[in-house]
Design a protein around this motif. Structure first.
Motif, PDB file in Angstrom:
ATOM      1  N   LEU A  58      51.330   7.757  30.963  1.00  0.00           N
ATOM      2  CA  LEU A  58      52.025   8.665  30.028  1.00  0.00           C
ATOM      3  C   LEU A  58      53.300   8.487  29.898  1.00  0.00           C
ATOM      4  CD1 LEU A  58      49.614  11.964  30.549  1.00  0.00           C
ATOM      5  CD2 LEU A  58      49.995  10.634  28.303  1.00  0.00           C
ATOM      6  N   SER A  59      53.723   8.120  31.299  1.00  0.00           N
ATOM      7  CA  SER A  59      55.225   7.897  31.479  1.00  0.00           C
ATOM      8  C   SER A  59      55.694   6.573  30.811  1.00  0.00           C
ATOM      9  CB  SER A  59      55.969   8.160  32.860  1.00  0.00           C
ATOM     10  OG  SER A  59      54.954   6.968  33.721  1.00  0.00           O
ATOM     11  N   GLY A  60      55.127   5.814  30.119  1.00  0.00           N
ATOM     12  CA  GLY A  60      55.205   4.559  29.816  1.00  0.00           C
ATOM     13  C   GLY A  60      55.188   3.231  30.474  1.00  0.00           C
ATOM     14  N   LEU A  61      54.260   3.293  31.238  1.00  0.00           N
ATOM     15  CA  LEU A  61      53.699   2.129  32.162  1.00  0.00           C
ATOM     16  C   LEU A  61      53.545   0.892  31.429  1.00  0.00           C
ATOM     17  CD1 LEU A  61      53.417   1.013  35.053  1.00  0.00           C
ATOM     18  CD2 LEU A  61      51.101   1.790  34.894  1.00  0.00           C
ATOM     19  N   ALA A  62      52.798   1.129  30.200  1.00  0.00           N
ATOM     20  CA  ALA A  62      52.429   0.004  29.462  1.00  0.00           C
ATOM     21  C   ALA A  62      53.421  -0.828  28.939  1.00  0.00           C
ATOM     22  CB  ALA A  62      51.600   0.059  28.262  1.00  0.00           C
ATOM     23  N   ALA A  63      54.725   0.029  28.548  1.00  0.00           N
ATOM     24  CA  ALA A  63      56.075  -0.814  28.163  1.00  0.00           C
ATOM     25  C   ALA A  63      56.769  -1.479  29.259  1.00  0.00           C
ATOM     26  CB  ALA A  63      56.790   0.405  27.411  1.00  0.00           C
ATOM     27  N   LEU A  64      56.709  -0.765  30.715  1.00  0.00           N
ATOM     28  CA  LEU A  64      57.064  -1.313  31.600  1.00  0.00           C
ATOM     29  C   LEU A  64      56.391  -2.945  31.881  1.00  0.00           C
ATOM     30  CD1 LEU A  64      59.066  -1.658  34.053  1.00  0.00           C
ATOM     31  CD2 LEU A  64      57.606  -0.131  35.268  1.00  0.00           C
ATOM     32  N   PHE A  65      55.227  -2.935  31.731  1.00  0.00           N
ATOM     33  CA  PHE A  65      54.334  -4.226  31.989  1.00  0.00           C
ATOM     34  C   PHE A  65      54.691  -5.420  31.037  1.00  0.00           C
ATOM     35  CE2 PHE A  65      50.726  -1.804  34.482  1.00  0.00           C
ATOM     36  CZ  PHE A  65      51.291  -2.031  35.592  1.00  0.00           C
ATOM     37  N   LYS A  66      55.041  -4.599  29.917  1.00  0.00           N
ATOM     38  CA  LYS A  66      55.507  -5.541  28.753  1.00  0.00           C
ATOM     39  C   LYS A  66      56.759  -6.342  28.864  1.00  0.00           C
ATOM     40  CE  LYS A  66      52.442  -3.892  24.862  1.00  0.00           C
ATOM     41  NZ  LYS A  66      52.594  -3.259  23.579  1.00  0.00           N
ATOM     42  N   ILE A  67      57.673  -5.373  29.493  1.00  0.00           N
ATOM     43  CA  ILE A  67      58.769  -6.034  29.923  1.00  0.00           C
ATOM     44  C   ILE A  67      58.827  -6.594  31.075  1.00  0.00           C
ATOM     45  CG2 ILE A  67      61.411  -5.274  30.417  1.00  0.00           C
ATOM     46  CD1 ILE A  67      60.848  -2.600  28.856  1.00  0.00           C
ATOM     47  N   ALA A  68      58.087  -6.397  31.944  1.00  0.00           N
ATOM     48  CA  ALA A  68      58.283  -7.215  33.124  1.00  0.00           C
ATOM     49  C   ALA A  68      56.669  -7.511  33.707  1.00  0.00           C
ATOM     50  CB  ALA A  68      58.732  -6.267  34.432  1.00  0.00           C
ATOM     51  N   PRO A  69      56.389  -8.439  33.176  1.00  0.00           N
ATOM     52  CA  PRO A  69      54.752  -8.881  33.242  1.00  0.00           C
ATOM     53  C   PRO A  69      54.530  -9.398  34.636  1.00  0.00           C
ATOM     54  CG  PRO A  69      55.686 -10.562  31.729  1.00  0.00           C
ATOM     55  CD  PRO A  69      56.872  -9.421  31.971  1.00  0.00           C
ATOM     56  N   ALA A  70      55.279  -9.836  35.405  1.00  0.00           N
ATOM     57  CA  ALA A  70      55.044 -10.110  36.591  1.00  0.00           C
ATOM     58  C   ALA A  70      54.895  -8.782  37.481  1.00  0.00           C
ATOM     59  CB  ALA A  70      56.463 -10.905  37.322  1.00  0.00           C
ATOM     60  N   LEU A  71      55.195  -7.775  37.242  1.00  0.00           N
ATOM     61  CA  LEU A  71      54.967  -6.502  38.022  1.00  0.00           C
ATOM     62  C   LEU A  71      53.518  -6.195  37.812  1.00  0.00           C
ATOM     63  CD1 LEU A  71      55.793  -4.051  39.582  1.00  0.00           C
ATOM     64  CD2 LEU A  71      56.232  -2.698  37.324  1.00  0.00           C
ATOM     65  N   LEU A  72      52.822  -6.262  36.648  1.00  0.00           N
ATOM     66  CA  LEU A  72      51.472  -6.265  36.329  1.00  0.00           C
ATOM     67  C   LEU A  72      50.746  -7.230  37.092  1.00  0.00           C
ATOM     68  CD1 LEU A  72      49.018  -4.986  35.116  1.00  0.00           C
ATOM     69  CD2 LEU A  72      49.412  -6.561  33.026  1.00  0.00           C
ATOM     70  N   TRP A  73      51.176  -8.376  37.030  1.00  0.00           N
ATOM     71  CA  TRP A  73      50.633  -9.648  37.798  1.00  0.00           C
ATOM     72  C   TRP A  73      50.458  -9.212  39.128  1.00  0.00           C
ATOM     73  CZ3 TRP A  73      52.410 -13.065  41.532  1.00  0.00           C
ATOM     74  CH2 TRP A  73      51.707 -14.167  41.748  1.00  0.00           C
ATOM     75  N   ALA A  74      51.496  -8.697  39.788  1.00  0.00           N
ATOM     76  CA  ALA A  74      51.537  -8.584  41.231  1.00  0.00           C
ATOM     77  C   ALA A  74      50.577  -7.533  41.546  1.00  0.00           C
ATOM     78  CB  ALA A  74      53.072  -8.235  41.718  1.00  0.00           C
ATOM     79  N   LEU A 130      44.309   3.275  29.730  1.00  0.00           N
ATOM     80  CA  LEU A 130      44.670   4.766  29.616  1.00  0.00           C
ATOM     81  C   LEU A 130      46.159   4.530  28.786  1.00  0.00           C
ATOM     82  CD1 LEU A 130      44.310   5.993  33.097  1.00  0.00           C
ATOM     83  CD2 LEU A 130      42.913   6.892  30.975  1.00  0.00           C
ATOM     84  N   SER A 131      46.947   3.612  28.771  1.00  0.00           N
ATOM     85  CA  SER A 131      48.047   3.485  28.157  1.00  0.00           C
ATOM     86  C   SER A 131      47.607   3.257  26.438  1.00  0.00           C
ATOM     87  CB  SER A 131      49.020   2.206  28.453  1.00  0.00           C
ATOM     88  OG  SER A 131      49.373   2.563  29.747  1.00  0.00           O
ATOM     89  N   ALA A 132      46.595   2.437  26.281  1.00  0.00           N
ATOM     90  CA  ALA A 132      45.998   2.066  24.913  1.00  0.00           C
ATOM     91  C   ALA A 132      45.552   3.671  24.346  1.00  0.00           C
ATOM     92  CB  ALA A 132      45.038   1.011  25.151  1.00  0.00           C
ATOM     93  N   ILE A 133      44.823   3.995  25.321  1.00  0.00           N
ATOM     94  CA  ILE A 133      44.220   5.438  24.796  1.00  0.00           C
ATOM     95  C   ILE A 133      45.472   6.481  24.441  1.00  0.00           C
ATOM     96  CG2 ILE A 133      42.797   7.454  25.336  1.00  0.00           C
ATOM     97  CD1 ILE A 133      41.075   5.470  27.021  1.00  0.00           C
ATOM     98  N   PHE A 134      46.307   6.548  25.275  1.00  0.00           N
ATOM     99  CA  PHE A 134      47.207   7.631  24.871  1.00  0.00           C
ATOM    100  C   PHE A 134      48.176   7.178  23.997  1.00  0.00           C
ATOM    101  CE2 PHE A 134      46.750   8.791  29.967  1.00  0.00           C
ATOM    102  CZ  PHE A 134      45.751   9.661  29.520  1.00  0.00           C
ATOM    103  N   ILE A 135      48.600   6.022  23.867  1.00  0.00           N
ATOM    104  CA  ILE A 135      49.395   5.461  22.688  1.00  0.00           C
ATOM    105  C   ILE A 135      48.599   6.054  21.282  1.00  0.00           C
ATOM    106  CG2 ILE A 135      50.384   3.572  21.603  1.00  0.00           C
ATOM    107  CD1 ILE A 135      51.047   2.540  24.492  1.00  0.00           C
ATOM    108  N   GLY A 136      47.595   5.474  21.289  1.00  0.00           N
ATOM    109  CA  GLY A 136      46.679   5.733  19.909  1.00  0.00           C
ATOM    110  C   GLY A 136      46.359   7.046  19.560  1.00  0.00           C
ATOM    111  N   THR A 137      46.180   7.853  20.631  1.00  0.00           N
ATOM    112  CA  THR A 137      45.775   9.337  20.344  1.00  0.00           C
ATOM    113  C   THR A 137      46.512  10.608  20.710  1.00  0.00           C
ATOM    114  OG1 THR A 137      44.539   9.329  22.469  1.00  0.00           O
ATOM    115  CG2 THR A 137      43.279   8.314  20.794  1.00  0.00           C
ATOM    116  N   VAL A 138      47.567  10.300  21.658  1.00  0.00           N
ATOM    117  CA  VAL A 138      48.355  11.415  22.306  1.00  0.00           C
ATOM    118  C   VAL A 138      49.843  11.259  21.585  1.00  0.00           C
ATOM    119  CG1 VAL A 138      49.443  12.614  24.007  1.00  0.00           C
ATOM    120  CG2 VAL A 138      47.065  11.506  24.415  1.00  0.00           C
TER     121      VAL A 138
END
Length: 203
Positions: A58-74, A130-138
Motif C-alpha cells: 500500500l505504501s508503493g513497494l511495487a513502484a520501488l521494485f520497478k525503480i530498483a529491481p535489484a532490491l526485489l532480486w535480493a 498484493l500491490s497488483a490487487i491494491f493498485i487495481g482495486t483500491v
C-alpha cells in the motif's frame, strides 16, 4: 471505496491466503508434528507477515521494485535461501522420532510465532501480488480506516486459514498416518519447501 469494492478486495485477499505456498506447507507440518496450539501461534506469525507485506504494498513497494529491481532480486535470493535451509533441516532430521506432545509443546508460542513470521517474510512475492490487487482495486483517496479494515481482514483470513490447515493435520488419524511414514513424509515436505525456495529465488 464502496462496500462492493471492499468485498471484491476481500475475496482476492482470501484467494491469495488459501493458495498453496511455504506458509501453508509450514502450517501443515507444524500441525502434524506439534499440534494445534503451536500451529495457531505459527498462523498468527504468518498473518502478521502478510500484513507487513500488504502495508508495504500500500505504501508503493511495487513502484520501488520497478525503480530498483535489484532490491526485489535480493529479497528473493535471501528468502529462497532461507526456505532451502529449512528444507535441508527437515531432510536431515527426517529419521528422528516424533517429539512427545503429551506435555508441554516442543516449541514455545513465541518460537512458533517467530517461525511463522519469518516463513512469511522469506517470500517477497506476496508484496508484488498484493500491490497488483491494491493498485487495481483500491482508490488512492481511500480513507485510512478502510485500509486498516483491509489489513485487519488480511490478518484474520491468513491466521484463520493456516490455523485450519494446522488443525486438519493435527487430527489423530493424520498424526497416526504421519508417524507410520515420518521419514518419507518429512523428506517430501522438505523437498517441496526446497522447490518453493528455489522457485522464489529463481523467478
Amino acid at each position: 471505496m464502496t462496500l462492493a469494492a471492499f468485498l471484491a478486495v476481500a475475496a482476492l485477499l482470501t484467494m491469495g491466503a488459501v493458495s498453496p505456498g511455504p506458509a501453508v506447507l509450514m502450517s501443515a507440518r507444524t500441525g502434524v508434528t506439534e499440534g494445534l496450539r503451536t500451529g495457531f501461534f505459527l498462523a498468527m506469525g504468518i498473518g502478521l507477515g502478510a500484513v507487513f507485506w500488504a502495508a508495504l504494498a500500500l505504501s508503493g513497494l511495487a513502484a520501488l521494485f520497478k525503480i530498483a529491481p535489484a532490491l526485489l532480486w535480493a529479497f528473493k535470493i535471501i528468502g529462497g535461501l532461507y526456505l532451502i535451509w529449512m528444507a535441508v533441516q527437515m531432510w536431515r532430521h527426517a529419521a528422528d522420532p516424533l517429539p512427545d506432545t503429551t506435555g508441554q509443546p516442543p516449541r514455545s508460542a513465541l518460537s512458533a510465532f517467530r517461525l511463522g513470521l519469518v516463513t512469511q517474510l522469506s517470500n517477497p512475492k506476496p508484496a508484488v501480488v498484493l500491490s497488483a490487487i491494491f493498485i487495481g482495486t483500491v482508490p488512492p483517496n481511500t480513507p485510512l480506516w478502510v485500509l486498516a479494515c483491509l489489513l485487519a481482514f488480511l490478518f484474520t483470513v491468513e491466521t484463520l486459514w493456516n490455523t485450519i490447515v494446522a488443525r486438519l493435520f493435527s487430527l489423530p488419524a493424520t498424526r497416526r498416518a504421519y508417524v507410520g511414514a515420518k521419514s518419507a513424509m518429512d523428506r517430501s515436505f522438505g523437498g517441496l519447501l526446497a522447490l518453493l525456495g528455489a522457485k522464489i529465488a529463481a523467478t
